[in-house]
Design a protein around this motif. Structure first.
Motif, mmCIF file in Angstrom:
data_model
loop_
_atom_site.group_PDB
_atom_site.id
_atom_site.type_symbol
_atom_site.label_atom_id
_atom_site.label_comp_id
_atom_site.label_asym_id
_atom_site.label_seq_id
_atom_site.Cartn_x
_atom_site.Cartn_y
_atom_site.Cartn_z
ATOM 1 N N PHE A 53 -6.943 -12.500 -1.697
ATOM 2 C CA PHE A 53 -6.232 -11.940 -0.734
ATOM 3 C C PHE A 53 -6.191 -10.242 -0.848
ATOM 4 O O PHE A 53 -6.435 -9.780 -1.818
ATOM 5 N N SER A 54 -6.089 -9.669 0.229
ATOM 6 C CA SER A 54 -5.820 -8.334 0.410
ATOM 7 C C SER A 54 -4.499 -8.019 0.742
ATOM 8 O O SER A 54 -3.855 -8.567 1.369
ATOM 9 N N ILE A 55 -4.013 -7.125 -0.318
ATOM 10 C CA ILE A 55 -2.604 -6.929 -0.254
ATOM 11 C C ILE A 55 -1.994 -5.511 0.017
ATOM 12 O O ILE A 55 -2.935 -4.574 -0.251
ATOM 13 N N ARG A 56 -0.709 -5.642 0.371
ATOM 14 C CA ARG A 56 -0.043 -4.165 0.456
ATOM 15 C C ARG A 56 1.261 -4.449 -0.038
ATOM 16 O O ARG A 56 2.065 -5.273 0.175
ATOM 17 N N ILE A 57 1.841 -3.567 -0.966
ATOM 18 C CA ILE A 57 3.027 -3.440 -1.627
ATOM 19 C C ILE A 57 4.034 -2.322 -1.137
ATOM 20 O O ILE A 57 3.198 -1.343 -1.165
ATOM 21 N N GLU A 58 5.108 -2.917 -0.865
ATOM 22 C CA GLU A 58 6.141 -1.604 -0.605
ATOM 23 C C GLU A 58 7.097 -1.650 -1.524
ATOM 24 O O GLU A 58 7.612 -2.672 -1.911
ATOM 25 N N PHE A 59 7.584 -0.392 -1.624
ATOM 26 C CA PHE A 59 9.014 -0.267 -2.223
ATOM 27 C C PHE A 59 9.762 0.169 -1.096
ATOM 28 O O PHE A 59 9.683 1.184 -0.519
ATOM 29 N N GLY B 107 10.142 -0.158 1.687
ATOM 30 C CA GLY B 107 9.453 0.048 3.163
ATOM 31 C C GLY B 107 8.320 1.090 2.904
ATOM 32 O O GLY B 107 7.703 1.413 4.044
ATOM 33 N N SER B 108 8.199 1.786 1.846
ATOM 34 C CA SER B 108 7.389 2.909 1.852
ATOM 35 C C SER B 108 6.061 2.154 0.722
ATOM 36 O O SER B 108 6.515 1.485 0.020
ATOM 37 N N LEU B 109 5.087 2.596 1.476
ATOM 38 C CA LEU B 109 3.673 2.281 0.604
ATOM 39 C C LEU B 109 3.746 2.622 -0.854
ATOM 40 O O LEU B 109 3.868 3.689 -1.071
ATOM 41 N N LEU B 110 3.307 1.418 -1.619
ATOM 42 C CA LEU B 110 3.142 1.515 -2.947
ATOM 43 C C LEU B 110 1.873 1.372 -3.300
ATOM 44 O O LEU B 110 1.222 2.238 -3.658
ATOM 45 N N TYR B 111 1.277 0.505 -2.656
ATOM 46 C CA TYR B 111 -0.199 0.308 -2.878
ATOM 47 C C TYR B 111 -0.856 -0.708 -1.656
ATOM 48 O O TYR B 111 0.105 -1.561 -1.170
ATOM 49 N N ALA B 112 -1.950 -0.276 -1.238
ATOM 50 C CA ALA B 112 -2.561 -1.239 -0.232
ATOM 51 C C ALA B 112 -4.033 -1.377 -0.658
ATOM 52 O O ALA B 112 -4.790 -0.232 -1.160
ATOM 53 N N ASP B 113 -4.817 -2.402 -0.750
ATOM 54 C CA ASP B 113 -6.131 -2.685 -1.018
ATOM 55 C C ASP B 113 -6.962 -1.925 0.158
ATOM 56 O O ASP B 113 -6.416 -1.587 1.507
ATOM 57 N N THR B 114 -8.144 -1.413 0.056
ATOM 58 C CA THR B 114 -8.854 -0.618 1.211
ATOM 59 C C THR B 114 -9.233 -1.343 2.323
ATOM 60 O O THR B 114 -9.130 -0.845 3.417
ATOM 61 N N ASP B 115 -9.386 -2.550 1.913
ATOM 62 C CA ASP B 115 -9.766 -3.409 3.314
ATOM 63 C C ASP B 115 -8.526 -4.153 3.907
ATOM 64 O O ASP B 115 -8.693 -4.940 4.934
ATOM 65 N N PHE B 116 -7.371 -3.711 3.433
ATOM 66 C CA PHE B 116 -6.255 -4.493 4.238
ATOM 67 C C PHE B 116 -5.980 -4.337 5.596
ATOM 68 O O PHE B 116 -5.917 -5.265 6.231
ATOM 69 N N ALA B 117 -6.318 -2.982 6.117
ATOM 70 C CA ALA B 117 -5.909 -2.616 7.299
ATOM 71 C C ALA B 117 -6.954 -3.190 8.349
ATOM 72 O O ALA B 117 -6.647 -3.546 9.456
ATOM 73 N N THR B 118 -8.038 -3.494 7.919
ATOM 74 C CA THR B 118 -9.386 -3.872 8.564
ATOM 75 C C THR B 118 -9.222 -5.621 8.621
ATOM 76 O O THR B 118 -10.014 -6.203 9.374
ATOM 77 N N GLY C 42 18.147 -2.309 -7.595
ATOM 78 C CA GLY C 42 18.410 -1.591 -6.200
ATOM 79 C C GLY C 42 17.293 -1.322 -5.508
ATOM 80 O O GLY C 42 17.694 -0.890 -4.158
ATOM 81 N N HIS C 43 16.028 -1.677 -5.774
ATOM 82 C CA HIS C 43 14.841 -1.550 -4.821
ATOM 83 C C HIS C 43 14.345 -2.467 -4.337
ATOM 84 O O HIS C 43 14.369 -3.362 -5.100
ATOM 85 N N THR C 44 14.048 -2.564 -2.975
ATOM 86 C CA THR C 44 13.128 -3.978 -2.655
ATOM 87 C C THR C 44 11.816 -4.003 -2.517
ATOM 88 O O THR C 44 11.254 -2.998 -2.257
ATOM 89 N N LEU C 45 11.431 -4.813 -3.510
ATOM 90 C CA LEU C 45 9.840 -5.016 -3.672
ATOM 91 C C LEU C 45 9.469 -6.061 -2.622
ATOM 92 O O LEU C 45 10.032 -7.096 -2.671
ATOM 93 N N ARG C 46 8.380 -5.570 -1.782
ATOM 94 C CA ARG C 46 7.868 -6.531 -0.882
ATOM 95 C C ARG C 46 6.305 -6.478 -0.851
ATOM 96 O O ARG C 46 5.800 -5.403 -0.891
ATOM 97 N N MET C 47 5.864 -7.557 -0.432
ATOM 98 C CA MET C 47 4.371 -7.684 -0.430
ATOM 99 C C MET C 47 3.767 -8.351 0.692
ATOM 100 O O MET C 47 4.450 -9.456 1.324
ATOM 101 N N GLN C 48 2.931 -7.676 1.427
ATOM 102 C CA GLN C 48 2.119 -8.356 2.557
ATOM 103 C C GLN C 48 0.746 -8.513 2.072
ATOM 104 O O GLN C 48 0.227 -7.943 1.368
ATOM 105 N N SER C 49 0.228 -9.951 2.628
ATOM 106 C CA SER C 49 -1.199 -10.039 2.065
ATOM 107 C C SER C 49 -2.005 -10.632 3.373
ATOM 108 O O SER C 49 -1.558 -11.325 4.351
ATOM 109 N N HIS C 50 -3.316 -10.456 3.232
ATOM 110 C CA HIS C 50 -4.224 -11.170 4.123
ATOM 111 C C HIS C 50 -5.302 -12.053 3.418
ATOM 112 O O HIS C 50 -5.703 -11.670 2.089
#
Lengths: 559, 125
Positions: free
Chosen positions: A198-204, A206-217, A232-240
């Protein structure tokens, strides 16, 4: 195949293809769904692993806070404890002790900025807010996604408040480098290939914590994981899912199923058509067979009829033949009696006048006999009752017989005629002919010649002829009046004689030559007439009978 | 010479008989096969003139019987039909000496009978 058949086949093929396509479409949707669920499960699990990891690491650092429970810890104590901790947990950038005035007091590792003496106010609003909240509430707080002060990239900082009784003694802060941390998860990481799959993007929040370099593409479908709460903080992950994950979970069952279904349907259709056609062809063949049987039966009946008719005809022919043979005998016998009677009277001692009358009677009965014989022969020819029976016959006695016949006829005619016999050189000993019929023709020709010749000579010539010398040629030449040019074509016609005056003088029915030619034809022979040269009436006639292939095995008379 | 004429036509038979009797021969007549065979028994004929067709059949058995009953007899076969146009009777019926086709002119018959009489005289028996 007919045009209709082709269209039917194409239609069936198209229908099968459509059904196969629909099947594929439905199965493909299900496959996509399955794939998405799989990716979702993986991503959710990863997120939980991330959250648990942070909690585990923070719990592990709490014992450092315990150093300050009794008294303030020294820098060495802090460094010793924290260095172990950092070594144990890769992804932890640094650990700090911040005093109650929110100024950095100890740093491990020591070279990590912000260094000792830097107030937290310099570290940015989020960190300050989180530290103040930790100081005020006594709870662990988290900064959210921030750019780390040491410039190593995005990360987050956890603040653990230290209290001795009711007194706030400071904070321990742990700085996480997001990139290293997510790579180096310690616990419950039972999917070591997640980073590849998976290529992932992690947010706290809603603000970017980490994204793989190829996530956007990445073009493949994006999976959004469930959220997890961390202090009290929301951790969320998007993945390709990456191509390697797609490849590892490749499923070609829809294609296989659709292809199989389409093929089976089409094969079934073909089988059905074949059976149908087979039945049709069988029915057609049956109908054809029935027709054929009918025709056959009709044919058999016809053949039977014809055979019966043929047998009847043959019987009737045989009867005709028998009748004619009997008639010949029946006529000849009384005629013989009449002629004998006249001869007896002629020989008796009676006046000259009566003798002449008897002689006339005899001559008339002779004429009657010849005429009747001719009529019977014609009847026999017309009835097809005259048969040719060829046999091997000795030629020399046969020629002698003909010569004797010629002599007899000449003598009986009482005319002053010379007789000549001419024989060819290479005459065979035996010939294969119907001697009776040939004799009949020769006798007739000789008789004719004598009748139509007043003075001179009659010549009988026999020789071999033809290209291979295999034909027997018999010539009867006379020195009579000959046949005028304009009448020559009628010589062999029935009931024809030279002219009425002559006919009366010579007293014939005019049938003789036509019978001879018919019999010659039956034997496959030729009977021809030619004039002797010069071509004048009075120079005589020559009749030639040519018999073909009389001697298959060639040999000379002297053999 | 003693001659038997076997001919079913009575008139022709009479003509032949008269003619031959006038020539000095002893002539007997028969009109069918049975009477011919009756007459042939022990009479010592020198010549048999035999018609081919008789009312009770073809006369060849008479010829054969003649060979047995009168071995010295010569046989002249008379025929009006075309069955033996070329003298085949001498092969098919060995007892037949000569064959004449009807109508037989009396002079021909006399010539043949005279020849047979000469032939019979010249034989040793």
């Amino acid at each position: 195949m007919t045009r209709k058949g082709q269209i039917n086949l194409l239609t069936a093929f198209a229908l099968c293809a459509v059904i196969a396509g629909l099947t594929w479409f439905v199965l493909d949707k299900q496959r996509e769904l399955r794939f998405r669920e799989l990716a979702q499960t993986e991503s959710d699990f990863r997120l939980r692993a991330l959250a648990r990891d942070v909690k585990v690491r923070v719990n592990a650092i709490r014992h450092i806070a315990a150093l300050w429970r009794k008294s303030d810890a020294s820098s060495d104590e802090f460094t010793a404890e924290t260095q172990d901790y950092i070594d144990q947990f890769p992804g932890i950038r640094s650990v700090r002790f911040i005093d109650e005035t929110l100024v950095v007091k100890f740093v491990t590792p020591a070279d990590q900025p912000p260094a000792t003496g830097v107030p937290l106010t310099a570290l940015g609003a989020r960190q300050l807010r989180a530290s103040e909240l930790a100081r005020d509430s006594g709870e662990i707080t988290l900064s959210g996604a921030v750019d780390l002060y040491d410039g190593s990239g995005r990360g987050f900082v956890v603040y653990i408040p230290i209290r001795r009784g009711e007194d706030f003694r400071g904070l321990v802060s742990v700085a996480f480098n997001a990139e290293e941390w997510q790579r180096e998860l310690l616990l419950l990481d039972d999917n070591p290939h997640f980073g590849n799959d998976f290529s992932i993007r992690i947010e706290f929040d809603g603000s970017l914590l980490y994204a793989d370099t190829d996530f956007a593409t990445m073009g493949s479908p994006q999976v959004v994981s469930e959220t997890d709460q961390l202090w009290g903080h929301t951790l969320r992950m998007q993945s390709h899912p990456t191509p390697s994950f797609v490849k590892a979970n490749r499923d070609i069952s829809p294609e296989v199923a659709a292809l199989l279904l389409g093929t089976l349907l089409f094969a079934g259709y073909l089988q059905f058509m074949l059976l149908h056609r087979g039945n049709q062809a069988e029915a057609r063949a049956d109908a054809g067979n029935a027709r054929l049987r009918q025709v056959n039966e009709a044919l058999a009946l016809e053949v039977d009829d014809r055979r019966r008719a043929e047998a009847a005809a043959r019987q009737s022919q045989a009867a005709t033949s028998r009748f004619l043979t009997t008639m010949s005998h029946e006529i000849r016998t009384p005629l013989n009696a009449i002629m004998g009677m006249f001869q007896l009277i002629e020989a008796a001692d009676i006046p000259e006048r009566h003798r002449k009358q008897a002689a006339a009677g005899y001559a008339s009965s002779q004429r009657l006999f010849r005429g009747l014989t001719n009529v019977l022969e014609v009847s026999r020819l017309d009835a097809g009752a005259l048969t040719i029976v060829e046999d091997h016959i000795e030629l020399e006695p046969l020629i002698a017989n003909w010569h004797a016949t010629l002599e007899g006829i000449v003598i009986r005619s009482g005319k002053p005629l010379d007789m000549h016999l001419e024989l060819g050189d290479a005459l065979p000993k035996t010939v294969h002919i119907d001697a009776g019929r040939v004799t009949q023709i020769v006798t007739n020709l000789v008789d004719n010649a004598v009748r139509f010749t007043a003075t001179g000579s009659i010549t009988l010539a026999v020789h071999m002829a033809g290209r291979s010398g295999n034909s027997l040629e018999i010539e009867v030449r006379d020195t009579g009046e000959g046949i005028p040019e304009e009448r020559r074509h009628t010589v062999f016609q029935r009931f024809y004689q030279l002219d009425n005056g002559l006919a009366r003088q010579h007293q014939g029915s005019g049938l003789g030559l036509s019978i001879c030619r018919d019999i010659a034809r039956l034997m496959g022979a030729n009977l021809t007439h030619s004039d002797r040269k010069p071509l004048d009436v009075g120079s005589g006639s020559t009749f030639t009978l040519r018999l073909h292939s009389v001697h298959p095995r060639r040999g000379a008379l002297s053999e | 010479m003693k001659i038997l004429i076997v001919e079913d036509d009575h008139v022709l038979c009479d003509v032949f008989a008269t003619s031959l009797r006038d020539a000095g021969h002893e002539v007997h007549k028969a009109f069918d096969i049975n009477s011919a065979i009756d007459r042939l028994r022990g009479r010592g004929y020198g010549l048999v003139i035999l018609d081919y067709y008789l009312p009770d059949g073809i006369s060849l058995p008479v010829a054969e019987y003649t060979c047995v009953a009168c071995p010295d007899a010569r046989i002249i076969l008379l025929t009006g039909s075309g069955v033996f146009p070329n003298g085949e009777a001498s092969i098919l019926a060995p007892c037949v000496d000569w064959m004449l086709r009807k109508p037989v002119p009396l002079e021909d018959l006399h010539a043949l009978v005279d020849y047979a009489a000469l032939d019979a005289e010249s034989r040793p028996s």
